[in-house]
Design an enzyme around this catalytic site. Structure first.
Site, PDB file in Angstrom:
ATOM      1  N   THR A 240       9.762  -8.586   2.579  1.00 32.14           N
ATOM      2  CA  THR A 240       9.372  -7.310   3.161  1.00 32.14           C
ATOM      3  C   THR A 240       7.877  -7.108   2.948  1.00 32.14           C
ATOM      4  O   THR A 240       7.251  -7.804   2.136  1.00 32.14           O
ATOM      5  CB  THR A 240      10.188  -6.156   2.535  1.00 32.14           C
ATOM      6  OG1 THR A 240       9.841  -4.924   3.162  1.00 32.14           O
ATOM      7  CG2 THR A 240       9.933  -6.044   1.036  1.00 32.14           C
ATOM      8  N   CYS A 241       7.297  -6.159   3.700  1.00 30.37           N
ATOM      9  CA  CYS A 241       5.874  -5.853   3.552  1.00 30.37           C
ATOM     10  C   CYS A 241       5.646  -4.470   4.157  1.00 30.37           C
ATOM     11  O   CYS A 241       6.499  -3.592   4.004  1.00 30.37           O
ATOM     12  CB  CYS A 241       5.011  -6.920   4.225  1.00 30.37           C
ATOM     13  SG  CYS A 241       5.297  -7.103   6.001  1.00 30.37           S
ATOM     14  N   GLY A 242       4.534  -4.262   4.852  1.00 33.04           N
ATOM     15  CA  GLY A 242       4.279  -2.973   5.467  1.00 33.04           C
ATOM     16  C   GLY A 242       4.996  -2.797   6.788  1.00 33.04           C
ATOM     17  O   GLY A 242       5.645  -1.788   7.032  1.00 33.04           O
ATOM     18  N   GLY A 244       6.406  -5.924   8.553  1.00 30.87           N
ATOM     19  CA  GLY A 244       7.055  -7.164   8.934  1.00 30.87           C
ATOM     20  C   GLY A 244       6.127  -8.287   9.341  1.00 30.87           C
ATOM     21  O   GLY A 244       6.573  -9.274   9.927  1.00 30.87           O
ATOM     22  N   TRP A 269       8.360  -1.614   5.122  1.00 30.18           N
ATOM     23  CA  TRP A 269       8.091  -0.310   4.518  1.00 30.18           C
ATOM     24  C   TRP A 269       7.860   0.791   5.548  1.00 30.18           C
ATOM     25  O   TRP A 269       8.088   1.970   5.269  1.00 30.18           O
ATOM     26  CB  TRP A 269       6.904  -0.389   3.559  1.00 30.18           C
ATOM     27  CG  TRP A 269       6.898   0.805   2.638  1.00 30.18           C
ATOM     28  CD1 TRP A 269       6.066   1.880   2.666  1.00 30.18           C
ATOM     29  CD2 TRP A 269       7.828   1.043   1.586  1.00 30.18           C
ATOM     30  NE1 TRP A 269       6.424   2.786   1.684  1.00 30.18           N
ATOM     31  CE2 TRP A 269       7.490   2.294   1.006  1.00 30.18           C
ATOM     32  CE3 TRP A 269       8.915   0.330   1.061  1.00 30.18           C
ATOM     33  CZ2 TRP A 269       8.209   2.833  -0.069  1.00 30.18           C
ATOM     34  CZ3 TRP A 269       9.621   0.863  -0.003  1.00 30.18           C
ATOM     35  CH2 TRP A 269       9.262   2.108  -0.550  1.00 30.18           C
TER      36      TRP A 269
END
Length: 285
Positions: A240-242, A244, A269
């Site tokens: 996961t990240c901000g 994708g 996120w």
């Protein structure tokens, strides 16, 4: 220098040697955070690796979603890729203007759609330019090419699946954002999002997986990064990240060390931080 592998990562030297091969296609997968004010397509049109085509992450996405650049419907992916002249039998090399950032998202998307013969250019356009290799500003001659798509649903996760994984602890969740954003100490670049991370996730900033020149670390060094993050790689992994994009850098690193059971949380996120019914953790844990 990384070992060249057309399914994960190739060097600038490999691409230079194979640039004119009839079965090689080059894609510029540059994407900039909105706050930068930079226009990836405009920069591509000014300068790109010879015969490259521009892969627009925001356009080749699901516009029915309110979330940014979500995985597109299969039919849309097929039509857009066909229009780029990319299809069955092609070996694809994707790069970006950062070094190694958004190109990994394009790599992951093609693999999600069943195309394995795709690699990220290690070090991207900056390394290519530093080595004095050629660029051009002319558009390529494109001929339609059919691509067979076999979507692999096991490679992507939604918020319900990630919430279950967080609750049960049966997956390792790795977060590619900065440690400050993970802890909740830094504000999110998108308004309206809570600060923090998915409960049970481990902080694995994508920058920790890269060398200073934007190339990816060697497999043994990647394993050391995952060990330092406390990542249990005996479990399936969700990245996961901000939004994708940089999560896919972790997926690429996992592929480089031979791990195959990993998926990407597409909403990341941007979705989790705004979703009212899921919990948010802060701090290092």
């Amino acid at each position: 220098m990384a070992t060249d592998d057309i399914t994960t990562l190739v060097s600038t030297g490999w691409l230079a040697d194979h640039l004119k091969d009839p079965d090689v296609r080059v894609l510029d997968g540059t994407w900039f955070m909105p706050a930068t004010g930079r226009d990836a397509r405009a920069e591509f049109e000014t300068r790109h690796i010879p015969n490259a085509r521009f892969f627009d992450i925001d356009d080749i996405s699901d516009h029915r979603s309110d979330l940014p650049h979500m995985v597109p419907p299969v039919e849309k992916f097929m039509s857009r890729v066909r229009a780029l002249g990319v299809g069955d039998g092609h070996k694809i090399v994707v790069y970006d203007a950062h070094g190694l950032f958004s190109a990994a998202r394009v790599w992951w998307l093609f693999r999600l759609m069943g195309h394995d013969q795709i690699a990220v250019l290690d070090g991207g356009l900056p390394k290519w330019l530093d080595e004095g290799r050629p660029t051009e500003d002319t558009p390529p001659v494109i001929r339609d090419r059919h691509m067979t798509v076999r979507r692999r649903p096991e490679m992507v996760r939604d918020v319900t699946q990630v919430a279950q994984a967080s609750k049960l602890g049966d997956h390792t969740i790795l977060d590619a954002r900065s440690a400050e954003r993970f802890r909740g100490d830094a504000p999110e670049p998108r308004e309206g999002l809570r600060a923090g991370h998915i409960p049970g996730a481990r902080s694995t900033p994508y920058t920790d997986l890269l060398n200073a020149d934007g190339t990816m670390k060697l497999p043994e060094d990647l394993r050391a990064v995952f060990d330092a993050a406390g990542a249990d790689l005996d479990k399936p992994v969700i990245t996961t990240c901000g939004s994708g994009v940089t999560a896919a850098v972790i997926n690429l690193a996992l592929a480089r060390i031979g791990k195959t059971d990993h998926a990407l949380y597409d909403g990341s996120w941007t979705e989790w931080g705004a979703f009212p019914t899921v919990n948010v953790a802060t701090g290092d844990a």
